[in-house]
Write a protein that holds these residues in place. Structure first.
Motif, short mmCIF file in Angstrom:
data_model
loop_
_atom_site.label_atom_id
_atom_site.label_comp_id
_atom_site.label_asym_id
_atom_site.label_seq_id
_atom_site.Cartn_x
_atom_site.Cartn_y
_atom_site.Cartn_z
N MET A 1 0.86 -1.20 0.00
CA MET A 1 0.00 0.00 0.00
C MET A 1 0.88 1.24 0.00
N GLU A 878 -4.48 2.18 6.35
CA GLU A 878 -5.09 0.85 6.40
C GLU A 878 -5.46 0.45 7.82
N SER A 920 -7.48 5.75 9.29
CA SER A 920 -8.84 5.89 8.75
C SER A 920 -9.90 6.01 9.84
N GLU A 953 -14.20 0.02 2.97
CA GLU A 953 -13.45 -0.13 1.72
C GLU A 953 -12.51 1.06 1.53
N LYS A 954 -11.48 0.85 0.71
CA LYS A 954 -10.54 1.93 0.41
C LYS A 954 -11.14 2.88 -0.61
N CYS A 955 -11.06 4.17 -0.30
CA CYS A 955 -11.54 5.19 -1.23
C CYS A 955 -10.52 5.35 -2.36
N ASP A 956 -11.01 5.31 -3.60
CA ASP A 956 -10.10 5.42 -4.75
C ASP A 956 -9.49 6.81 -4.88
N TRP A 959 -7.69 7.36 -0.53
CA TRP A 959 -7.02 6.18 0.05
C TRP A 959 -7.39 5.91 1.49
N ASN A 960 -8.26 6.71 2.08
CA ASN A 960 -8.79 6.39 3.40
C ASN A 960 -9.76 5.22 3.26
N TYR A 961 -9.91 4.45 4.33
CA TYR A 961 -10.90 3.38 4.36
C TYR A 961 -12.17 3.93 5.01
N CYS A 975 -15.30 7.77 -0.91
CA CYS A 975 -15.94 7.87 0.40
C CYS A 975 -16.83 9.11 0.48
#
Length: 986
Positions: A1, A878, A920, A953-956, A959-961, A975
């Protein structure tokens, strides 16, 4: 990551997200943009910046137009002889740091660089460059012309190097001790001292260099380790006892030797007396061996030690007070071989001073007034003739009898020792290691030799000089302790030299009587003449044209004296030639700054001339620095191969991999990093460390500039009252940092500046504030107050950082200023004044809270790092942090900073734990029980930290979940925060 790009990522656009079926969000992320380059490219960029400074004449304008009081740091003149070394760089950069700080403080700074141009080293360089025939044809005036040309050429080379260091000053109009106006002012100082009775001509025993063939002042001597002299113990036959000593000495007189000790056997032919200390007790001792004398006269306290030295039992037969020996007589052991009418058939025992001790020798001192300062002084008291059977080359003259033609530093010592042995006078001969004066130019031993010289009588104004020292601020304070005894113990200053390249002592001698002609009229006339024609006129013009009209036809004829002045008198007159006469200068000046050796050099000669003429020191403050050593603490020398050449540091060596071009700023940064009050080390490893620190500061500045690319403080700044707490804390921290930097400059403790700025960039900015700021800078809407509040703080920091580093990292500071992405407040950083801090930013209560939060963050980071090192997580995003604190007030604070809704209205969502920790999610626990479930954890009495996988889920895009990824039909891969940001609401 991958993690969010760090502060070195300016102008790079890595693919931040996987391309979804619908769209890429790459173009929606606000990455840094700046024209400020990551690499300094100093070899090209620094000269460009220097040309910018010169083209706009910032130094000249600020010197004239700054609103504050004048500030004058008077330059001690380096010698115009050869290339610059790292010590020159240390000295000039220290001066420039102080001057530039004062410029930023609004003072009118006038810095006039100077050069010392006269003296033997330049004469020698000229002569070395000529063959024997050319030297034989060289007249004094031609030598002077060549010496002047050499000095001017060297000055041009040194000036170019000093300017490449980034040093500001009057480089087009420096002062040089060979300038006519300077020489005239120097004659003026000499004249005033003469008219006050402080300068006189006399026969005196002075330091003499046989290799330079001239008298030397104390400041021209050095005392290298490892000198050995031939030490001898000898005895002279006593022939008559003084009345007070007659009864004590009578039984032993016919076989009694007066024992002496010396490390200069060559002076024995010039012996005129033996001196004793009136306060000591002396003894007649019987020598067990009976040779060469049955009895010796020695200091009683030395009986035991001399028994060992002479390898013979010594038995005390009689004791006698030193004062009672005065008037006794002995016979010189070589009297019959030494043809002189200056010494009678016998010589006296006299009372000397407290220089006669029982620490070494015999307690009786062989006295030769022609070859020692104390000898000369005590000889004058007793009316002893001054016998000096040694010429200017150190060769014995006819007065030395059988030793004539021998050199005192070569073959005279063994010959005298042999003669004493033959005469039955030698007691012991052995080598003796001790400190001995050497000529600092030729590196050869000196001697004492009585000659007619010109002197400045320090005795006449010593008390005033000592008071002047007390009135000055010495930095570091021990400087006062160094110079005080030097002035307190100083004998009269021999100011005449037997050289051609220098300022002449302006005296004429009557051709018949040899009486000197020097008075107010002649002095004024010469001063006026030199101001137009320079001191070459002394050699170019006949005597008649050098004399005032009244002395040209008065029935007498005169010759001009050919002695020149000590070069320390040249440079020691700079306060008169420069500080008193040049525009923008003042006297006394604010500061002198040189190496610690100048307590006996320029600081002292300037003090003595200024006090003699005006009654006060020429400076208010004196700052001294140590010498440069290599990384092992050794002196730099070509033979050791450890010399650091400042030009190579700046421009690089032949092998640029081994010797890269670091630029002037890295050299300047090194100067700021060291404690200059003692000797300072420098070498390849230290330069690499400095380059690393330089890059950290530069990359921090680049990140700040890059994130201001769309910000204009005039339009976009957020008012202080509306800033989030973190931003207000950062402004408070900024006041603390720049207060420390300001105090460091005010107290000349530049290493504190170095440490503070380095820690600010690494600890406060890169590792904390900027780390946490990336999220809002990159993913928030461009105009959101969440982002603009951070940019408001970044603008304050970058402008003040540029101002604060400008005295040291002058080129980088200007580079930052020229790359501000909005209209800079001034054309140059140096016009902007010192750091600008608002008193409202000082919030100690806020600092207390955030210091505690940063401590919690450190504990969290330790556990995150553990999880990262074991590959459980790639990026901290993560992770979810479980946090327990025992302190209920702190827990309440943490809960208030941990909202469940990431986009809830009524908050700009900055002062939150997830952003503080770069994770996150965060869960604040009421009890530590839940921590046991976390694989990565740390528990202590007051705090517990656990790290588990982030939820959702990971935000595209960011990158935060998040558990909210997929809730938006329009943006299913991002997100809730990013949905709002893309809509311009977050």
């Amino acid at each position: 990551m991958k993690s969010v790009p760090d502060n070195c990522s300016v102008q790079k656009s890595p693919v931040l997200l996987a391309v979804t079926d619908t769209q890429s969000y790459k173009e929606t992320v606000l990455l840094p943009k700046t024209t400020f380059e990551m690499r300094a490219n100093a070899a090209k960029r620094e000269p460009e910046i220097q040309q910018f400074w010169q083209a706009h004449q910032f130094y000249e304008k600020l010197a004239a137009n700054n609103p504050g009081e004048p500030f004058v740091l008077h330059d001690g003149p380096p010698y115009a002889n050869g290339s610059l070394h790292i010590g020159h760089a240390l000295n000039k950069i220290l001066k420039d740091i102080i001057n530039k700080y004062q410029i930023l403080q609004g003072r009118k700074v006038r810095y006039i660089p100077g050069w010392d141009c006269h003296g033997l080293p330049i004469e020698l360089k000229v002569l070395q460059n000529m063959d024997a025939d050319a030297r034989a044809k060289l007249t004094p005036i031609k030598l002077r012309y060549k010496a002047k040309a050499f000095a001017l050429k060297t000055i041009d080379e040194q000036r170019e190097s000093f300017q490449r260091y980034g040093v500001w000053g009057d480089w087009d109009t420096p002062y040089m001790t060979l300038q006519p106006e300077y020489e005239a002012a120097q004659i003026g100082v000499f004249g005033q001292m003469y008219l006050k009775g402080y300068i006189y001509r006399g026969l005196k025993s002075v330091h003499w260099s046989p290799t330079s063939q001239t008298a030397l002042a104390e400041a021209e001597l050095e005392y290298p380790e490892g000198h050995q002299s031939p030490s001898i113990y000898a005895a002279f036959p006593m022939v008559k006892a003084a009345d007070a000593a007659a009864s004590a000495l009578a039984p032993y007189l016919s076989e009694l030797g007066v024992a002496i000790w010396t490390t200069t056997p060559w002076t024995i032919p010039a012996n005129m007396a033996v001196a004793v200390n009136g306060e000591l007790t002396y003894a007649v001792v019987e020598v067990a061996s009976g040779k060469p004398f049955k009895y010796l006269l020695i200091a009683k306290d030395l009986q035991g030690r001399l028994s060992q030295v002479l390898d013979s039992d010594l038995t005390v037969k009689a004791a006698i007070k030193g004062t009672d020996l005065e008037g006794s007589e002995y016979r010189h052991p070589l009297q019959d071989q030494l043809p002189t009418d200056k010494r009678g058939d016998t010589s006296p025992v006299i009372i000397g001073g407290d220089y006669i001790t029982t620490e070494s020798g015999t307690g009786l001192v062989h006295t030769a007034p022609g070859h020692g300062q104390e000898d000369f002084q005590v000889g004058q008291r007793y009316g002893l003739a001054v016998l000096c059977p040694v010429d200017e080359r150190g060769d014995m003259t006819a007065e030395a009898g059988p030793f004539a033609g021998m050199n005192v530093l070569k073959d005279a010592n063994p010959a005298v020792i042999e003669a004493l042995e033959k005469a039955g006078s030698l007691l012991k001969h052995e080598p003796y290691a001790h400190k001995y004066p050497y000529d600092w130019r030729t590196k050869k031993p000196t001697i004492f030799r009585a000659t007619e010289q010109w002197f400045a009588s320090v005795e006449g104004f010593r008390d005033e000089a000592l008071q002047a020292i007390r009135d000055v601020t010495w930095i570091p304070a021990q400087g006062e302790n160094r110079i005080t005894p030097m002035v307190g113990d100083r004998s009269d200053w021999c100011i005449s030299r037997q050289r051609t390249w220098g300022v002449p002592i302006p005296v004429f001698y009557d051709s018949e009587t040899h009486e000197p002609l020097i008075n107010e009229d002649t002095l004024n006339y010469i001063q006026q003449l030199f101001s137009v024609k320079g001191s070459d006129a002394w050699w170019e013009l006949p005597v008649e044209e050098l004399l005032p009209e009244a002395y040209r036809h008065n029935g007498r004829t005169y010759v001009k004296g050919m002695d020149t002045m000590d070069v320390w008198f040249d440079s020691g007159s700079s306060w008169a030639a420069v500080a008193q006469h040049r525009e923008g200068m003042s006297y006394p000046v604010e500061m002198y700054l040189e190496g610690s050796d100048q307590h006996r050099g320029w600081f002292q000669s300037s003090l003595l001339t200024s006090v003699a003429v005006n009654g006060h020191a020429p400076y208010r403050q004196v700052l001294t620095h140590g010498f440069t050593l290599d990384e092992q603490g050794r002196k730099m020398s070509k033979s050791l191969g450890n010399v650091v050449d400042p030009r190579v540091v700046i421009e690089g060596g032949k092998n640029q991999k081994q010797e890269p071009a670091y630029g002037a700023d890295v050299l300047r940064l090194w100067v700021s990093s060291v404690d200059y009050s003692s000797d300072v080390p420098l070498g390849g490893n230290i330069l690499k460390q400095m380059a690393d620190v330089y890059r950290k500061i530069r990359n921090t500045a680049r990140f700040l500039l890059g994130n201001l690319h769309d910000f204009d403080p005039a339009k976009d700044a957020i008012p202080y009252a509306e800033l989030p707490e973190l931003d207000r804390y950062m402004l408070h921290r900024t006041t603390e940092i720049f207060d420390e930097v300001t105090d460091a400059f005010n107290t000349y403790q530049f290493f504190r500046f170095f440490q503070t700025v380095q820690n600010f960039c690494v600890v406060d900015l890169s590792n904390f504030y900027l780390d946490a700021a990336k999220d809002r800078l990159y993913i928030s809407d461009a105009h959101s107050s969440r982002r603009r509040s951070c940019q408001t703080v970044l603008a304050v920091i970058i402008e003040n950082l540029a101002r604060a580093i400008a005295p040291v990292l002058s080129h980088m500071a200007e580079d930052i200023w020229q790359n501000l992405p909005y209209d800079a407040p001034t054309q140059s950083v140096f016009e902007s004044g010192w750091v600008k801090l608002d008193e409202a930013w000082r919030q100690p209560e806020l600092a207390q809270k955030w210091t505690q939060l940063r401590e919690v963050r450190q504990e969290v980071n330790k556990v995150l790092e553990q999880a990262r090192s074991e590959k459980a997580i790639g990026s901290s995003l993560e992770a979810k942090v479980l946090l327990y604190v025992a302190d209920t007030d702190l827990r309440q604070t943490l809960n208030a900073m941990n909202p469940t809704d990431a986009i809830a209205p009524g908050s700009v969502h900055v002062d939150e734990l997830r952003y503080l920790f770069l994770v996150s999610q965060v869960e604040v626990l009421d009890t530590p029980d839940k921590l046991t479930a976390a694989q990565y954890r740390s528990e202590a009495d007051h705090i517990g930290v656990g790290v588990v996988d982030a939820e959702g889920e990971k935000c595209d895009r960011c990158w935060n979940y998040s558990t909210h990824v997929g809730e938006s039909a329009e943006h299913p891969a991002v997100c809730d925060r990013c949905v709002e940001a893309l809509a311009g609401k977050f």
